[in-house]
Design a protein around this motif. Structure first.
Motif, mmCIF file in Angstrom:
data_model
loop_
_atom_site.group_PDB
_atom_site.id
_atom_site.type_symbol
_atom_site.label_atom_id
_atom_site.label_comp_id
_atom_site.label_asym_id
_atom_site.label_seq_id
_atom_site.Cartn_x
_atom_site.Cartn_y
_atom_site.Cartn_z
ATOM 1 N N VAL A 81 5.660 -6.183 -24.666
ATOM 2 C CA VAL A 81 5.902 -5.011 -24.155
ATOM 3 C C VAL A 81 4.698 -5.423 -23.164
ATOM 4 O O VAL A 81 4.747 -4.999 -21.869
ATOM 5 N N CYS B 3 6.561 -7.423 -20.398
ATOM 6 C CA CYS B 3 7.742 -5.983 -19.784
ATOM 7 C C CYS B 3 6.384 -5.630 -18.830
ATOM 8 O O CYS B 3 7.535 -5.307 -17.338
ATOM 9 N N LEU C 280 13.476 1.880 -23.680
ATOM 10 C CA LEU C 280 12.742 2.556 -24.660
ATOM 11 C C LEU C 280 11.767 3.125 -24.880
ATOM 12 O O LEU C 280 11.409 2.859 -26.393
ATOM 13 N N GLY D 223 5.098 1.319 -26.924
ATOM 14 C CA GLY D 223 4.422 0.205 -27.768
ATOM 15 C C GLY D 223 3.568 0.138 -28.678
ATOM 16 O O GLY D 223 3.568 -0.525 -29.594
ATOM 17 N N THR E 204 12.553 -4.852 -26.131
ATOM 18 C CA THR E 204 12.067 -4.735 -25.402
ATOM 19 C C THR E 204 12.392 -6.047 -24.464
ATOM 20 O O THR E 204 12.246 -5.988 -23.070
ATOM 21 N N THR F 46 13.873 -5.331 -20.665
ATOM 22 C CA THR F 46 13.583 -5.876 -19.930
ATOM 23 C C THR F 46 13.945 -6.955 -18.778
ATOM 24 O O THR F 46 14.010 -6.675 -17.512
#
Length: 367
Positions: free
Chosen positions: A13, A16, A47, A90, A128, A132
């Motif tokens: 995360v 990202c 997500l 997340g 993720t 991304t």
């Protein structure tokens, strides 16, 4: 062994956020995310939906299906707000993974109906990394995650995918997002959480390539073993699983399983197949137990459970076991599990056409 966990979710995360926050002032609604039909904004919100679903199922131990839960963004939320929610959900999932008890499983449809805490972490990391990438591709941004994260999800969720020269290009290829020299394009793909098969007193827990590699090298594969385990046969079988994975021929349904005892959550042995069924529908099974678990019927229970599952498949016509002449206890196990001694002619065929050693007896159970 590198066990995938909540820290990996946080790392994915964070990557990202680093890739996408510089572009929050751009138009995300009217730009498709890479090769997807979704917009960049819809992909980012996906997500949020995935993290929320995973964390709520895992924290609640939901096994019966999807929760009647729906999430939405507040009216007027901008791209910064979307990423804030991605980051927050997340973190919730990472916390759920960290606090979930070992061995707990919750519902996920693909492909065997459930996932453990490591599986949910791996799915979240995969979502993720890939999405991304999709958003970054749509917006023309540079993005490449760490090779360690990409390799982790490949060994955790893609046991059917032969490792490539580099993990990130391999993951992109395996999910229809890129090319890999010497391999045909992927147009349809799935991931595989490990298969678990419940029996009366034990659960047959599928061993992933990462865990098999650790077992082969003398580790515990992430399992809590009773004294004397894992036994030699489980380590040898794990080595064969790793070879099949590296060759791209491993099939999780015909892999190796740890026998995890219900009463204390400890692994007591292993059982599994020597590979996928041959053209005649034959598949060979093997098993072992740590010495402290022998003589209690665990091997018979596990063998009967795994055999009956295999014989229910259309591609399996016969399950076979080869046993040394002097191994009377193992012969009794297969007999109690419904196997019968092969005929002289069947043993001759097994030796001449399938390479069975002369010092072994053949036991069979047909569909």
């Amino acid at each position: 062994m590198r066990t995938i966990n909540g820290d990996d979710v946080n790392e994915a995360v964070a990557g990202c956020m680093a890739a996408l926050r510089p572009a929050v002032e751009r138009d995300w609604e009217d730009v498709k995310a890479g090769r997807l039909e979704w917009s960049c904004r819809a992909t980012a919100f996906h997500l949020v939906e995935a993290f929320t679903a995973y964390s709520s199922r895992l924290a609640g131990g939901v096994t019966a299906g999807r929760l009647p839960l729906r999430v939405s963004l507040a009216e007027g939320a901008d791209n910064t707000g979307v990423l804030d929610v991605v980051e927050a959900t997340g973190a919730l999932l990472a916390a759920a993974v960290r606090t979930a008890p070992p061995g707990v499983r919750a519902f996920h449809v693909q492909p065997f109906g459930s996932a453990d805490r490591e599986g949910f972490a791996a799915m979240a990391v995969t979502e993720t990394l890939l999405h991304t990438h999709d958003i970054a591709e749509g917006l023309g941004l540079a993005y490449e995650p760490s090779a360690a994260l990409a390799e982790s999800v490949l060994t955790w969720l893609f046991p059917h995918v032969q490792p490539g020269p580099e993990p990130w290009p391999t993951l992109l290829w395996a999910t229809g997002r890129g090319e890999l020299p010497g391999r045909a394009p992927v147009t349809d793909w799935n991931w595989y959480n490990n298969l678990v098969i419940p029996a009366e007193r034990v659960t047959l827990t599928g061993i992933r390539p990462a865990a098999a590699r650790d077992l082969r090298l003398g580790g515990d594969g992430g399992f809590d073993w009773i004294e004397g385990g894992p036994y030699e046969g489980t380590r040898d079988a794990s080595g064969f699983l790793v070879k099949a994975y590296e060759a791209g021929v491993h099939r999780p349904e015909f892999g190796v399983f740890a026998l995890v005892r219900h009463e204390d959550g400890r692994a007591i042995g292993g059982i599994g197949f020597h590979g996928a069924p041959n053209e005649e529908g034959w598949v060979e099974v093997g098993y072992d137990l740590a010495e402290g678990a022998r003589g209690q019927g665990y091997a018979t229970e596990a063998l009967r459970t795994l055999t009956e599952r295999a014989l229910a498949r259309d591609d399996v016509s016969m399950v076979i076991a080869t046993i040394e002449h002097a191994n009377i206890p193992s012969q009794r196990v297969v007999s109690r599990a419904g196997f019968t001694r092969a005929t002289v002619e069947e043993e001759r065929i097994a030796r001449d056409q399938h390479g069975m050693d002369d010092g072994l007896q053949l036991y069979i159970r047909r569909a």
